[in-house]
Design an enzyme around this catalytic site. Structure first.
Site, PDB file in Angstrom:
ATOM      1  N   ASP A  93       0.817  -1.235   0.081  1.00 49.89           N
ATOM      2  CA  ASP A  93       0.143   0.032   0.130  1.00 49.89           C
ATOM      3  C   ASP A  93       0.836   1.162  -0.171  1.00 49.89           C
ATOM      4  O   ASP A  93       0.575   1.995  -0.812  1.00 49.89           O
ATOM      5  CB  ASP A  93      -0.899  -0.062   1.280  1.00 49.89           C
ATOM      6  N   ARG A 115       0.349   4.154  16.837  1.00 47.21           N
ATOM      7  CA  ARG A 115       0.016   5.110  16.048  1.00 47.21           C
ATOM      8  C   ARG A 115       0.247   6.696  16.313  1.00 47.21           C
ATOM      9  O   ARG A 115       0.721   7.333  15.431  1.00 47.21           O
ATOM     10  CB  ARG A 115      -1.528   4.777  15.547  1.00 47.21           C
ATOM     11  N   ASP A 137      -6.943   2.935  12.291  1.00 53.77           N
ATOM     12  CA  ASP A 137      -5.793   3.573  12.067  1.00 53.77           C
ATOM     13  C   ASP A 137      -5.976   5.091  11.821  1.00 53.77           C
ATOM     14  O   ASP A 137      -4.989   5.900  12.044  1.00 53.77           O
ATOM     15  CB  ASP A 137      -4.744   2.871  11.582  1.00 53.77           C
ATOM     16  N   SER A 153      -4.102 -10.208   6.669  1.00 60.06           N
ATOM     17  CA  SER A 153      -3.000  -9.177   6.745  1.00 60.06           C
ATOM     18  C   SER A 153      -2.556  -9.071   8.062  1.00 60.06           C
ATOM     19  O   SER A 153      -3.287  -9.431   9.267  1.00 60.06           O
ATOM     20  CB  SER A 153      -3.613  -7.878   6.319  1.00 60.06           C
TER      21      SER A 153
END
Length: 404
Positions: free
Chosen positions: A13, A93, A122, A178
């Site tokens: 990504d 994060r 996220d 994932s």
């Protein structure tokens, strides 16, 4: 040209996003925040970013800061989202945003870009942290931009773009799930895990833990020392925050500790299924809890326990940098001033068993607690105590008799 800092992982990504941002006219500064992701060649990731056209690419080491300043305060709260999840991704994060903004300020970038989708948590954590730290920041989230989604509706198109641009990626159109990893934990979601009839523990190829069935047949003992609510020693050896987590990951991992499979409520409103492993942090939650039981006053513990779901929810949702969290972190730091002691745990096939605990500030008094004769507790005192406690019930019982 406008410029931006991209939180860059080197995966599919963010590799596509790096190229797409250049197509959109941005100079891109790639920032790989090292949070202890295992099995990655960091220098190769930097070189890949440069080969893909990044104006600059750098590694920022956030491992110690994440453990010391983010994970350990959350640990002191005993905060678990929806009573289960230890918040390993959520904690990371806000730190990523902080470190990326520091780079943006240094290089004079106009914007901050990330690869989180418009469906997940996220995006909230990245953006809420960034806007709190820099209210003027422009956040670019390509997955929330229709033009990007039309160009890349699925993994097939992402991979095709990388092939066209000669961007090397280790990805295929078929992937069972994932994962996201740091030194605190690894999370697994999406793909086949979206089917709740699939056994997630059997599907996932865990990276930090063996299965409890394959763990040793003999318990392993580990001793952890805590000072003012902060883990400082493992088996008698003084450690940094990162070293504590790393050592306990190894010890807990080989004993099958710290796996969970849950359906959780995302901030954006949907339910999602996640499989997690966090061996070191799981051990630390148990260890600190046992020291707290000795050293913290009853009413203080109960107040902390009333507030900890609020802390867990705010961390999960991304509200790390705000006045409420500042106050809550100050509260728990003060509450932990006498939380010092040592606990020995036995780890056995995924289980954690308390072997012993001690503290110089222990409020446990065997002379008061003993069930044997004598001792310093006068049972006659309980008569008046219960008469006073029962007064409201007796009055209510006379006014409104209850059937029995």
């Amino acid at each position: 040209m406008p410029s931006c800092v991209l939180a860059y992982s080197g995966g599919l990504d963010t590799s596509v996003i790096l190229g797409w941002l250049q197509d959109e006219g941005y100079d891109v500064h790639a920032v790989y925040v090292d949070l202890g992701q295992p099995c990655e060649d960091r220098q190769a990731i930097l070189q890949k970013a440069k080969d893909c056209g990044a104006v600059s690419a750098r590694i920022v080491d956030g491992r110690e800061e994440m453990c010391r300043d983010f994970a350990f305060p959350v640990l002191q709260w005993q905060a678990k989202y929806e009573s289960i999840y230890l918040l390993g991704t959520s904690i990371a994060r806000p730190l990523i945003s902080k470190l990326c903004l520091q780079v943006a300020k240094e290089v004079g970038a106009d914007a901050y870009a990330h690869g989180a989708t418009g469906k997940g948590n996220d995006q909230c954590r990245f953006q809420l942290a960034a806007e709190a730290l820099d209210p003027t920041v422009k956040v670019i989230a390509p997955w929330r931009i229709e033009k990007f989604r039309k160009a890349f509706p699925g993994r097939t198109e992402l991979i095709a773009y990388c092939n066209e641009k000669n961007i090397p990626v280790k990805a295929s159109t078929a992937k069972p799930y994932s994962s996201d990893e740091n030194c605190l934990h690894i999370s697994y979601e999406a793909g086949e895990l979206e089917d709740l009839t699939v056994n997630g523990v059997e599907l996932v190829d865990f990276g930090m833990t063996v299965s409890p069935q394959q763990a040793p047949d003999k318990p392993e003992t580990v001793t952890i020392k805590v000072e003012k609510g902060v883990p400082t020693h493992v088996n008698g050896e003084k450690c940094t925050a990162l070293e504590v987590v790393t050592k306990l990951n190894e010890i807990g991992g080989r004993n099958g500790v710290g796996r969970i499979d849950m359906v959780e409520n995302r901030f954006v409103g949907m339910k999602s299924r996640g499989v997690y492993e966090a061996p070191g942090m799981t051990i630390l939650y148990d260890a600190l809890l046992n020291v707290e039981q000795l050293t913290l006053d009853r009413d203080l513990i109960h107040l902390r326990d009333q507030l900890k779901p609020i802390v867990a929810e705010d961390v999960y949702n991304g509200f790390w940098y705000n006045a409420k969290m500042d106050a809550l972190l100050a509260f728990i730091a003060n509450a932990m001033q006498k939380c010092t002691g040592e606990v020995t745990l036995q780890l056995y096939k995924g289980n954690i068993i308390v072997a012993s605990r001690s503290s110089e500030f222990s409020l446990y008094d065997e002379g008061i607690a003993t069930m044997e004769g004598g001792g310093s507790y006068n049972q006659d005192d309980a008569e008046g105590f219960l008469r006073i406690q029962g007064l409201p019930s007796r009055v209510q019982g006379r006014v409104t008799p209850r059937a029995y």
